[in-house]
Write a protein that holds these residues in place. Structure first.
Motif, PDB file in Angstrom:
ATOM      1  N   VAL A 157      29.494  50.448  33.438  1.00 12.71           N
ATOM      2  CA  VAL A 157      28.602  49.335  33.097  1.00 12.71           C
ATOM      3  C   VAL A 157      27.546  49.269  34.197  1.00 12.71           C
ATOM      4  O   VAL A 157      27.878  49.075  35.365  1.00 12.71           O
ATOM      5  CB  VAL A 157      29.361  47.998  33.007  1.00 12.71           C
ATOM      6  N   PRO A 158      26.262  49.462  33.856  1.00 11.49           N
ATOM      7  CA  PRO A 158      25.227  49.516  34.892  1.00 11.49           C
ATOM      8  C   PRO A 158      24.960  48.166  35.535  1.00 11.49           C
ATOM      9  O   PRO A 158      25.406  47.114  35.047  1.00 11.49           O
ATOM     10  CB  PRO A 158      23.994  50.018  34.132  1.00 11.49           C
ATOM     11  N   GLU A 159      24.226  48.198  36.620  1.00 16.12           N
ATOM     12  CA  GLU A 159      23.854  46.991  37.357  1.00 16.12           C
ATOM     13  C   GLU A 159      23.185  45.975  36.437  1.00 16.12           C
ATOM     14  O   GLU A 159      22.275  46.285  35.682  1.00 16.12           O
ATOM     15  CB  GLU A 159      22.893  47.383  38.476  1.00 16.12           C
ATOM     16  N   ASN A 187      39.825  53.212  38.354  1.00 16.81           N
ATOM     17  CA  ASN A 187      39.857  52.781  36.950  1.00 16.81           C
ATOM     18  C   ASN A 187      38.770  51.775  36.596  1.00 16.81           C
ATOM     19  O   ASN A 187      38.807  51.150  35.547  1.00 16.81           O
ATOM     20  CB  ASN A 187      41.243  52.262  36.557  1.00 16.81           C
ATOM     21  N   GLY A 188      37.772  51.615  37.470  1.00 16.54           N
ATOM     22  CA  GLY A 188      36.611  50.819  37.107  1.00 16.54           C
ATOM     23  C   GLY A 188      36.614  49.392  37.584  1.00 16.54           C
ATOM     24  O   GLY A 188      36.128  48.496  36.882  1.00 16.54           O
ATOM     25  N   ALA A 189      37.133  49.143  38.791  1.00 16.87           N
ATOM     26  CA  ALA A 189      37.054  47.804  39.372  1.00 16.87           C
ATOM     27  C   ALA A 189      35.596  47.374  39.519  1.00 16.87           C
ATOM     28  O   ALA A 189      34.694  48.206  39.639  1.00 16.87           O
ATOM     29  CB  ALA A 189      37.755  47.776  40.731  1.00 16.87           C
ATOM     30  N   ASN A 245      24.197  47.567  49.999  1.00 20.14           N
ATOM     31  CA  ASN A 245      25.510  48.170  49.855  1.00 20.14           C
ATOM     32  C   ASN A 245      26.381  47.369  48.903  1.00 20.14           C
ATOM     33  O   ASN A 245      26.697  46.199  49.160  1.00 20.14           O
ATOM     34  CB  ASN A 245      26.190  48.252  51.221  1.00 20.14           C
ATOM     35  N   TYR A 246      26.752  48.002  47.811  1.00 21.56           N
ATOM     36  CA  TYR A 246      27.677  47.375  46.883  1.00 21.56           C
ATOM     37  C   TYR A 246      29.078  47.337  47.494  1.00 21.56           C
ATOM     38  O   TYR A 246      29.474  48.246  48.222  1.00 21.56           O
ATOM     39  CB  TYR A 246      27.710  48.144  45.563  1.00 21.56           C
ATOM     40  N   SER A 262      23.445  35.029  38.699  1.00 23.03           N
ATOM     41  CA  SER A 262      22.333  35.817  39.215  1.00 23.03           C
ATOM     42  C   SER A 262      22.760  36.991  40.101  1.00 23.03           C
ATOM     43  O   SER A 262      21.917  37.776  40.510  1.00 23.03           O
ATOM     44  CB  SER A 262      21.375  34.922  40.017  1.00 23.03           C
ATOM     45  N   VAL A 263      24.038  37.106  40.414  1.00 22.65           N
ATOM     46  CA  VAL A 263      24.459  38.170  41.332  1.00 22.65           C
ATOM     47  C   VAL A 263      24.497  39.507  40.590  1.00 22.65           C
ATOM     48  O   VAL A 263      24.915  39.598  39.431  1.00 22.65           O
ATOM     49  CB  VAL A 263      25.829  37.849  41.968  1.00 22.65           C
ATOM     50  N   LEU A 264      24.036  40.554  41.248  1.00 17.96           N
ATOM     51  CA  LEU A 264      24.056  41.882  40.658  1.00 17.96           C
ATOM     52  C   LEU A 264      25.454  42.475  40.785  1.00 17.96           C
ATOM     53  O   LEU A 264      26.067  42.439  41.851  1.00 17.96           O
ATOM     54  CB  LEU A 264      23.033  42.791  41.362  1.00 17.96           C
ATOM     55  N   HIS A 265      25.942  43.036  39.686  1.00 11.35           N
ATOM     56  CA  HIS A 265      27.256  43.652  39.700  1.00 11.35           C
ATOM     57  C   HIS A 265      27.312  44.775  38.674  1.00 11.35           C
ATOM     58  O   HIS A 265      26.433  44.900  37.808  1.00 11.35           O
ATOM     59  CB  HIS A 265      28.360  42.620  39.457  1.00 11.35           C
ATOM     60  N   LYS A 266      28.344  45.593  38.769  1.00 12.92           N
ATOM     61  CA  LYS A 266      28.479  46.766  37.907  1.00 12.92           C
ATOM     62  C   LYS A 266      29.927  47.245  37.971  1.00 12.92           C
ATOM     63  O   LYS A 266      30.741  46.724  38.748  1.00 12.92           O
ATOM     64  CB  LYS A 266      27.539  47.884  38.375  1.00 12.92           C
TER      65      LYS A 266
END
Length: 323
Positions: A157-159, A187-189, A245-246, A262-266
């Protein structure tokens, strides 16, 4: 002058961390019995999926390919099944077993399924958290989903940020993401760009198009980020890649991740032999504190309005909650 109530569930350190970073991991939010019940029910729903009756709707969070058909648009008051992009071939047939083809089930689990309703609308711990966080005055729940990130095939899932997809004026989306299984780097945390909610304006919103379907509308005057921090670079989710840095947040089953709108996540592709199932829903503030208009893809109905979370609204909210 309003006096803040004593904290019921969260600590002040947790609240400070949420407003600083834009997200917060709350360990053990659900008991193992509650988590097991949700996971069992999610698998029951998967078993009940009948591909023969399905329009083979695909789901993606990318701009160009986001599903825009009636099956999706009319799912806000139903329990429906959405498939991974590569789970259907060019002739509309499943490319793998039905249980491994489903990306998510949504979007009214919290209203229609007693197991999910119990942990969402009838959860005293959730109500205490909402009072402690003071993100909203009078929050309502919407868009509940079980997300199935399948072993080996669960896609990345992109940013993005959630207020783009559940837009209010001013922005007020808050995500509740509950791990139903252990979440690891393999596994996609979830991964987050801490503090990006303070520097990332909402530049577009996902809407129902006048001619049918869905699309993205650019905001003429994007609402400002939550506060001005000059030493941080302003980024936009529409840019696709952000400096910074993610932080990957591994978590255990039953853990809750609170996600500022509003926080960026992926999250990355699931390359492991283990599934990563999660239950998620959102809250927004209700009128007159925030306006949720008819452009939004998900719409309440007369028969199923958005359900309120608190018996008594929060008299005061924290200043960075909805800016």
């Amino acid at each position: 002058m309003a006096v803040a109530q004593p904290l019921e569930y969260l600590s002040q350190a947790q609240i400070d961390k949420f407003y600083r970073d834009g997200y917060l991991v709350v360990p053990g939010f659900l008991s193992q019995d509650q988590t097991s019940s949700l996971l069992f029910r999610a698998k029951e729903l998967l078993d009940g999926f009948t591909p023969e009756d399905h329009p083979m709707t695909k789901f993606t969070t990318s701009d160009k390919n986001h599903v825009g058909d009636n099956y999706f648009l009319n799912s806000g008051d139903k329990i429906r099944y959405f498939l991974d992009e590569d789970a259907v071939d060019s002739s509309g047939k499943l490319t793998r077993d039905k249980a491994r083809a489903v990306n998510k089930i949504g979007h009214a689990l919290h209203e229609l399924d007693p197991v999910f309703q119990n942990v969402t609308l009838e959860n005293d711990r959730l109500k205490a958290l909402a009072r402690d966080l003071r993100f909203h005055h009078d929050p309502v729940a919407l868009q509940s989903m079980v997300i199935f990130k399948q072993s080996q095939t669960g896609g990345a899932v992109p940013e993005h940020n959630d207020s783009t997809f559940l837009y209010t004026s001013p922005p007020s989306a808050l995500g509740f993401w509950i791990a139903l299984e252990k979440c690891t780097p393999m596994n996609g945390a979830l991964s987050f760009l801490p503090g990006s909610h303070l520097t990332t304006p909402i530049t577009k919103r996902f809407i129902r198009l006048p001619g049918g379907g869905t699309g993205f509308e650019q905001l003429a005057t994007p609402p400002p980020p939550s506060s001005d921090i000059s030493e941080k670079r302003e980024v936009s989710a529409s840019e696709g890649v952000s400096e910074g840095n993610y932080v990957l947040e591994a978590c255990e089953s039953g853990d809750l991740v609170l996600i500022h709108g509003s926080v960026l996540h992926k999250s990355e592709r699931n390359t492991s032999a283990h599934t990563r199932f999660a239950y998620t829903f959102h809250m927004i503030d209700s009128s007159p504190y925030a306006q949720y208009d008819e452009k939004n893809w998900l719409q309440p109905t007369d028969a199923m309005p958005f359900s309120r979370i608190l018996d008594v609204p929060n008299e005061i909210t924290l200043s960075t909650a909805v800016h």
